[in-house]
Motif scaffolding. Structure first.
Motif, short mmCIF file in Angstrom:
data_model
loop_
_atom_site.label_atom_id
_atom_site.label_comp_id
_atom_site.label_asym_id
_atom_site.label_seq_id
_atom_site.Cartn_x
_atom_site.Cartn_y
_atom_site.Cartn_z
N ARG A 192 1.19 -0.95 0.03
CA ARG A 192 0.05 0.26 -0.21
C ARG A 192 0.25 1.42 -0.13
NH1 ARG A 192 -4.04 -1.94 5.12
NH2 ARG A 192 -1.57 -2.67 5.88
N PRO A 193 1.80 1.53 -0.88
CA PRO A 193 2.90 2.71 -0.91
C PRO A 193 1.77 3.88 -0.78
CG PRO A 193 1.92 1.95 -3.40
CD PRO A 193 1.43 0.45 -2.32
N ALA A 194 1.14 4.22 -1.18
CA ALA A 194 0.12 5.60 -0.83
C ALA A 194 0.34 5.75 0.77
CB ALA A 194 -0.83 5.95 -1.66
N ARG A 195 -0.26 4.47 0.85
CA ARG A 195 -0.80 4.82 2.31
C ARG A 195 0.44 5.10 3.34
NH1 ARG A 195 -3.76 0.68 6.27
NH2 ARG A 195 -3.74 1.50 8.13
N LEU A 196 1.62 4.09 2.83
CA LEU A 196 2.51 4.04 3.43
C LEU A 196 3.28 6.03 3.52
CD1 LEU A 196 5.06 3.39 5.04
CD2 LEU A 196 6.25 2.20 2.79
N VAL A 246 6.36 13.67 7.48
CA VAL A 246 7.53 13.67 8.52
C VAL A 246 8.34 13.69 8.50
CG1 VAL A 246 8.26 12.51 10.72
CG2 VAL A 246 5.54 12.51 9.92
N ALA A 247 9.03 13.12 7.70
CA ALA A 247 10.12 13.19 6.64
C ALA A 247 10.79 14.80 6.42
CB ALA A 247 10.41 12.00 5.63
N ALA A 248 9.39 14.90 5.50
CA ALA A 248 9.69 16.40 5.21
C ALA A 248 10.19 17.74 6.34
CB ALA A 248 8.70 16.90 4.34
N PHE A 289 11.38 16.40 9.74
CA PHE A 289 12.85 16.92 9.62
C PHE A 289 14.08 16.81 8.90
CE2 PHE A 289 10.39 14.56 12.97
CZ PHE A 289 11.57 14.56 14.41
N LEU A 290 13.48 17.17 7.35
CA LEU A 290 14.48 17.39 6.51
C LEU A 290 14.75 19.10 6.67
CD1 LEU A 290 14.40 15.32 3.07
CD2 LEU A 290 16.28 15.56 4.40
N ALA A 291 14.32 19.85 7.11
CA ALA A 291 14.07 20.98 7.24
C ALA A 291 14.70 21.44 8.28
CB ALA A 291 12.56 21.91 7.29
N TRP A 292 14.49 20.95 9.42
CA TRP A 292 14.82 21.01 10.58
C TRP A 292 16.69 20.36 10.28
CZ3 TRP A 292 13.31 17.77 15.67
CH2 TRP A 292 13.88 18.18 16.50
N ASP A 293 17.36 19.52 9.75
CA ASP A 293 17.88 19.40 9.50
C ASP A 293 19.38 20.08 8.56
OD1 ASP A 293 19.48 17.43 10.83
OD2 ASP A 293 19.82 15.76 8.84
N LEU A 315 23.40 12.47 2.08
CA LEU A 315 21.93 11.26 2.26
C LEU A 315 22.05 10.41 2.52
CD1 LEU A 315 20.25 9.94 -0.73
CD2 LEU A 315 23.07 9.05 -1.33
N GLU A 316 22.64 9.83 3.09
CA GLU A 316 22.43 9.29 3.95
C GLU A 316 21.81 9.33 5.58
OE1 GLU A 316 26.92 8.00 2.98
OE2 GLU A 316 24.68 9.98 3.42
N GLU A 317 21.43 10.57 5.70
CA GLU A 317 20.16 11.76 6.62
C GLU A 317 18.83 11.44 6.25
OE1 GLU A 317 19.31 13.06 10.55
OE2 GLU A 317 20.85 11.99 9.23
N ALA A 318 19.21 11.98 4.71
CA ALA A 318 17.60 11.83 4.07
C ALA A 318 16.94 11.16 4.06
CB ALA A 318 17.18 12.37 2.95
N LEU A 319 17.55 8.77 3.24
CA LEU A 319 17.52 8.62 3.88
C LEU A 319 17.17 7.51 4.90
CD1 LEU A 319 19.60 6.40 1.18
CD2 LEU A 319 17.63 7.08 1.23
N PHE A 320 17.21 8.03 6.27
CA PHE A 320 17.40 8.02 7.44
C PHE A 320 15.97 8.43 7.84
CE2 PHE A 320 16.68 9.02 11.76
CZ PHE A 320 17.31 8.29 13.06
N PHE A 321 15.60 9.20 7.00
CA PHE A 321 13.82 10.52 7.81
C PHE A 321 12.63 9.15 6.54
CE2 PHE A 321 17.00 14.55 8.41
CZ PHE A 321 16.35 13.77 10.26
N LEU A 322 13.76 8.62 6.17
CA LEU A 322 12.61 7.80 5.19
C LEU A 322 12.70 5.86 6.24
CD1 LEU A 322 12.89 8.50 1.84
CD2 LEU A 322 11.05 9.29 3.04
N VAL A 323 13.92 5.53 5.63
CA VAL A 323 13.87 4.25 6.25
C VAL A 323 13.85 4.14 7.95
CG1 VAL A 323 15.61 2.39 6.82
CG2 VAL A 323 15.93 3.57 4.88
N VAL A 324 14.23 4.93 8.85
CA VAL A 324 13.45 4.53 10.49
C VAL A 324 11.38 4.41 10.08
CG1 VAL A 324 13.43 5.30 12.76
CG2 VAL A 324 15.92 4.96 11.09
N PRO A 325 11.48 5.41 9.82
CA PRO A 325 9.51 5.26 9.94
C PRO A 325 8.85 3.99 8.82
CG PRO A 325 10.59 7.47 9.09
CD PRO A 325 11.44 6.44 8.98
N VAL A 326 9.76 3.89 7.84
CA VAL A 326 9.06 2.58 7.42
C VAL A 326 9.91 1.28 8.07
CG1 VAL A 326 9.30 1.13 5.69
CG2 VAL A 326 9.24 3.81 4.97
#
Length: 113
Positions: free
Chosen positions: A30-34, A41-43, A45-49, A76-87
């Motif tokens: 269910r990629p849209a829901r994810l 949330v990632a956006a 935290f990316l702005a905060w970072d 790149l790794e930090e941006a991926l962190f904000f995607l991977v950890v919530p997933v």
């Protein structure tokens, strides 16, 4: 090899939680829901970072990075962190939700006390 450490850690998080998807959590199906759960949330935290990096509040050791920096000066790794950890968190949550009805109601009540 140090420059891959952060990426390998993120890959490990995904690998450890992948069996949760295979157990029937259906998060990746269910990629849209994810995306609705993770991207806002990632956006934030990316702005905060980006603000913290620009202000010199924190930085990243280039020894542990592959050297790709996004336009916001976020590695790149930090941006991926904000995607991977919530997933991984959503996978865990959905698995617990799916498995919880299997626990008898009495056992759930006793654990709360």
């Amino acid at each position: 090899m140090d420059h891959l450490r952060y990426l390998l850690l993120l890959a490990g998080c995904l690998a450890v939680t992948l069996p949760l998807e295979l157990s029937g959590s259906r998060v990746y199906r269910r990629p849209a829901r994810l995306a609705r759960a993770v991207l806002p949330v990632a956006a934030v935290f990316l702005a905060w970072d980006a603000v913290a990096i620009a202000a010199g509040v924190w930085w990243y050791d280039p020894r542990y990075l592959v050297g790709v920096t996004l336009p916001l000066s976020v590695p790149l790794e930090e941006a991926l962190f904000f995607l991977v950890v919530p997933v991984c968190a959503v996978l865990t949550l959905e698995t617990v939700r799916r498995m919880l009805p299997r626990v008898p109601a009495r056992a759930r009540t006793e654990r709360r006390r």
